[in-house]
Write a protein that holds these residues in place. Sequence first.
Motif, PDB file in Angstrom:
ATOM      1  N   MET A   1       0.837  -1.199   0.000  1.00  0.00           N
ATOM      2  CA  MET A   1       0.000   0.000   0.000  1.00  0.00           C
ATOM      3  C   MET A   1       0.879   1.258   0.000  1.00  0.00           C
ATOM      4  N   LYS A   2       0.499   2.240  -0.824  1.00  0.00           N
ATOM      5  CA  LYS A   2       1.319   3.441  -0.995  1.00  0.00           C
ATOM      6  C   LYS A   2       1.452   4.246   0.287  1.00  0.00           C
ATOM      7  N   ILE A   3       0.376   4.294   1.082  1.00  0.00           N
ATOM      8  CA  ILE A   3       0.406   5.097   2.292  1.00  0.00           C
ATOM      9  C   ILE A   3       1.491   4.623   3.262  1.00  0.00           C
ATOM     10  N   LEU A   4       1.766   3.306   3.259  1.00  0.00           N
ATOM     11  CA  LEU A   4       2.811   2.771   4.134  1.00  0.00           C
ATOM     12  C   LEU A   4       4.184   3.290   3.727  1.00  0.00           C
ATOM     13  N   LYS A   5       4.414   3.405   2.416  1.00  0.00           N
ATOM     14  CA  LYS A   5       5.704   3.915   1.945  1.00  0.00           C
ATOM     15  C   LYS A   5       5.890   5.380   2.335  1.00  0.00           C
ATOM     16  N   TYR A   6       4.821   6.155   2.288  1.00  0.00           N
ATOM     17  CA  TYR A   6       4.911   7.567   2.691  1.00  0.00           C
ATOM     18  C   TYR A   6       5.207   7.685   4.188  1.00  0.00           C
ATOM     19  N   MET A   7       4.710   6.732   4.954  1.00  0.00           N
ATOM     20  CA  MET A   7       4.907   6.763   6.410  1.00  0.00           C
ATOM     21  C   MET A   7       6.352   6.491   6.818  1.00  0.00           C
ATOM     22  N   LEU A   8       7.174   6.019   5.876  1.00  0.00           N
ATOM     23  CA  LEU A   8       8.593   5.770   6.185  1.00  0.00           C
ATOM     24  C   LEU A   8       9.326   7.057   6.571  1.00  0.00           C
ATOM     25  N   ILE A   9       8.740   8.219   6.245  1.00  0.00           N
ATOM     26  CA  ILE A   9       9.347   9.501   6.608  1.00  0.00           C
ATOM     27  C   ILE A   9       9.484   9.630   8.123  1.00  0.00           C
ATOM     28  N   PHE A  10       8.633   8.900   8.876  1.00  0.00           N
ATOM     29  CA  PHE A  10       8.687   8.988  10.335  1.00  0.00           C
ATOM     30  C   PHE A  10       9.933   8.307  10.914  1.00  0.00           C
ATOM     31  N   VAL A  11      10.580   7.435  10.132  1.00  0.00           N
ATOM     32  CA  VAL A  11      11.797   6.764  10.619  1.00  0.00           C
ATOM     33  C   VAL A  11      12.914   7.780  10.863  1.00  0.00           C
ATOM     34  N   PRO A  12      13.327   8.590   9.837  1.00  0.00           N
ATOM     35  CA  PRO A  12      14.361   9.598  10.117  1.00  0.00           C
ATOM     36  C   PRO A  12      13.908  10.651  11.122  1.00  0.00           C
ATOM     37  N   ILE A  13      12.606  10.986  11.110  1.00  0.00           N
ATOM     38  CA  ILE A  13      12.090  11.984  12.067  1.00  0.00           C
ATOM     39  C   ILE A  13      12.282  11.479  13.496  1.00  0.00           C
ATOM     40  N   ILE A  29       4.938   7.900  20.039  1.00  0.00           N
ATOM     41  CA  ILE A  29       4.087   8.133  18.864  1.00  0.00           C
ATOM     42  C   ILE A  29       4.884   7.997  17.568  1.00  0.00           C
ATOM     43  N   LEU A  30       6.085   8.618  17.534  1.00  0.00           N
ATOM     44  CA  LEU A  30       6.915   8.557  16.327  1.00  0.00           C
ATOM     45  C   LEU A  30       7.375   7.125  16.048  1.00  0.00           C
ATOM     46  N   ALA A  31       7.730   6.390  17.098  1.00  0.00           N
ATOM     47  CA  ALA A  31       8.162   4.996  16.928  1.00  0.00           C
ATOM     48  C   ALA A  31       7.018   4.141  16.402  1.00  0.00           C
ATOM     49  N   ALA A  32       5.811   4.376  16.926  1.00  0.00           N
ATOM     50  CA  ALA A  32       4.640   3.624  16.474  1.00  0.00           C
ATOM     51  C   ALA A  32       4.373   3.877  14.991  1.00  0.00           C
ATOM     52  N   LEU A  33       4.458   5.146  14.582  1.00  0.00           N
ATOM     53  CA  LEU A  33       4.226   5.502  13.179  1.00  0.00           C
ATOM     54  C   LEU A  33       5.342   4.983  12.267  1.00  0.00           C
ATOM     55  N   SER A  34       6.526   4.749  12.829  1.00  0.00           N
ATOM     56  CA  SER A  34       7.655   4.213  12.047  1.00  0.00           C
ATOM     57  C   SER A  34       7.561   2.707  11.896  1.00  0.00           C
ATOM     58  N   ILE A  35       7.138   2.027  12.963  1.00  0.00           N
ATOM     59  CA  ILE A  35       7.096   0.562  12.968  1.00  0.00           C
ATOM     60  C   ILE A  35       6.067   0.032  11.966  1.00  0.00           C
ATOM     61  N   ILE A  36       4.950   0.733  11.817  1.00  0.00           N
ATOM     62  CA  ILE A  36       3.881   0.263  10.916  1.00  0.00           C
ATOM     63  C   ILE A  36       4.379   0.081   9.477  1.00  0.00           C
ATOM     64  N   PRO A  37       5.017   1.093   8.852  1.00  0.00           N
ATOM     65  CA  PRO A  37       5.510   0.876   7.478  1.00  0.00           C
ATOM     66  C   PRO A  37       6.692  -0.087   7.409  1.00  0.00           C
ATOM     67  N   LEU A  38       7.530  -0.108   8.459  1.00  0.00           N
ATOM     68  CA  LEU A  38       8.667  -1.038   8.473  1.00  0.00           C
ATOM     69  C   LEU A  38       8.177  -2.487   8.519  1.00  0.00           C
ATOM     70  N   ALA A  39       7.112  -2.726   9.293  1.00  0.00           N
ATOM     71  CA  ALA A  39       6.518  -4.065   9.332  1.00  0.00           C
ATOM     72  C   ALA A  39       5.951  -4.436   7.966  1.00  0.00           C
ATOM     73  N   GLY A  40       5.403  -3.427   7.269  1.00  0.00           N
ATOM     74  CA  GLY A  40       4.908  -3.658   5.911  1.00  0.00           C
ATOM     75  C   GLY A  40       6.026  -4.031   4.960  1.00  0.00           C
ATOM     76  N   GLY A  43       7.059  -7.567   5.573  1.00  0.00           N
ATOM     77  CA  GLY A  43       6.112  -8.495   4.952  1.00  0.00           C
ATOM     78  C   GLY A  43       6.314  -8.591   3.450  1.00  0.00           C
ATOM     79  N   GLU A  44       6.604  -7.447   2.809  1.00  0.00           N
ATOM     80  CA  GLU A  44       6.839  -7.433   1.369  1.00  0.00           C
ATOM     81  C   GLU A  44       8.115  -8.197   1.023  1.00  0.00           C
ATOM     82  N   GLY A  45       9.143  -8.055   1.884  1.00  0.00           N
ATOM     83  CA  GLY A  45      10.399  -8.771   1.674  1.00  0.00           C
ATOM     84  C   GLY A  45      10.219 -10.280   1.747  1.00  0.00           C
ATOM     85  N   GLU A 252       0.173  -6.622   8.432  1.00  0.00           N
ATOM     86  CA  GLU A 252      -0.365  -7.969   8.256  1.00  0.00           C
ATOM     87  C   GLU A 252      -1.893  -7.937   8.260  1.00  0.00           C
ATOM     88  N   HIS A 253      -2.474  -7.077   9.108  1.00  0.00           N
ATOM     89  CA  HIS A 253      -3.927  -6.947   9.186  1.00  0.00           C
ATOM     90  C   HIS A 253      -4.499  -6.472   7.848  1.00  0.00           C
TER      91      HIS A 253
END
Length: 347
Positions: A1-13, A29-40, A43-45, A252-253
């Motif tokens: 999903m594209k939105i997950l890729k955009y959320m990767l910006i929270f990792v450097p933040i 909050i920042l860690a939670a927003l970072s973990i979601i796209p990283l988990a995605g 899963g893609e890997g 995964e959900h």
Amino acid sequence: MKILKYMLIFVPISFVAEFLHAPSYIMFILAALSIIPLAGLMGEGTEEISHYSGPKIGGFLNGTFGNATELIISFFALKQGLFDVVKASIAGSVIGNILLVLGLSMLAGGLKHKTQTFNKKVVEVSSSMLLFAVVGLCVPALFTHTVDQSLLNTRYEGLSVIVAIIMFAIYVLSLVFSFYTHKDIYSINVEEEGTAKWSLKKAITVLVVATVLIAIESEFLVGGIESVTHSLGLSEFFVGIILIPIIGNAAEHSTAIVMALKNKMDVAMEIAIGSSLQIILFVAPVLVFISLLFTPMSIVFNEFELIALIVAILIANRVSNDGESNWLEGVQLLAVYVIIAASFFIL
């Protein structure tokens, strides 16, 4: 999903925020927003690797790495002695998978396809295993009410390890069952679609990098749990049983719901029930073993966690009886989940 890729910006933040010593609740909050796209990404890997390893091994890798985020977060919580959070996250993952994920999948798929079918035999095996696993968790809790409290520290620690060893052994035997002795039952689910978009080297690199980053973000997340519970007035049980499982398993959900919309209810059921099974029989025992390196963690769950688990497992068994699902069953599962979440919220 594209939105997950955009959320990767929270990792450097999140890294910048840590460098600037941002408040703990901001880091949570920042860690939670970072973990979601990283988990995605993780899963893609694993999905890309499955194109090279074959569908059976790929399915196993998807299940294992699907729970890797949960395991990493729990490891850091364990290291800090947040045992209530760890046990609540174990219970919450199972409850969330069966009630929230399966409920949303049945609702979304049922609205689009009216009635959906799935491999009844596979789901019956998994749901029966789940029932056994919950029984294994109930026995130690009953033990605490029947033995002298002064003996618990010496005796109970050994019982937790014994239960963990038995559960891990059952998990290994379940792999033998599905991969060798009764693999014909699972043959309906081993369709491989499409071709790999990534090279094997790229898939492995993405998987490794995502895992390392999740480990770092998990440390930020766990470091902010106490601050969040005090700042927002949330209990550790609510954070463990509702927030952490949603954060760790969001990607995964979404996959389960997408599969249901594509009328692949077999895959959605496997993600929900299979993942729950792995949480209890693999992740929970591994965390007990790891805790022996720090402060040993008991495998005793509180009464409400056990009741919620038993209710979720009984529903899973009931849903698997006819090999069919519809949107109303999805609404019923979601209703139970909301009731449980609301109860933990007011604790």
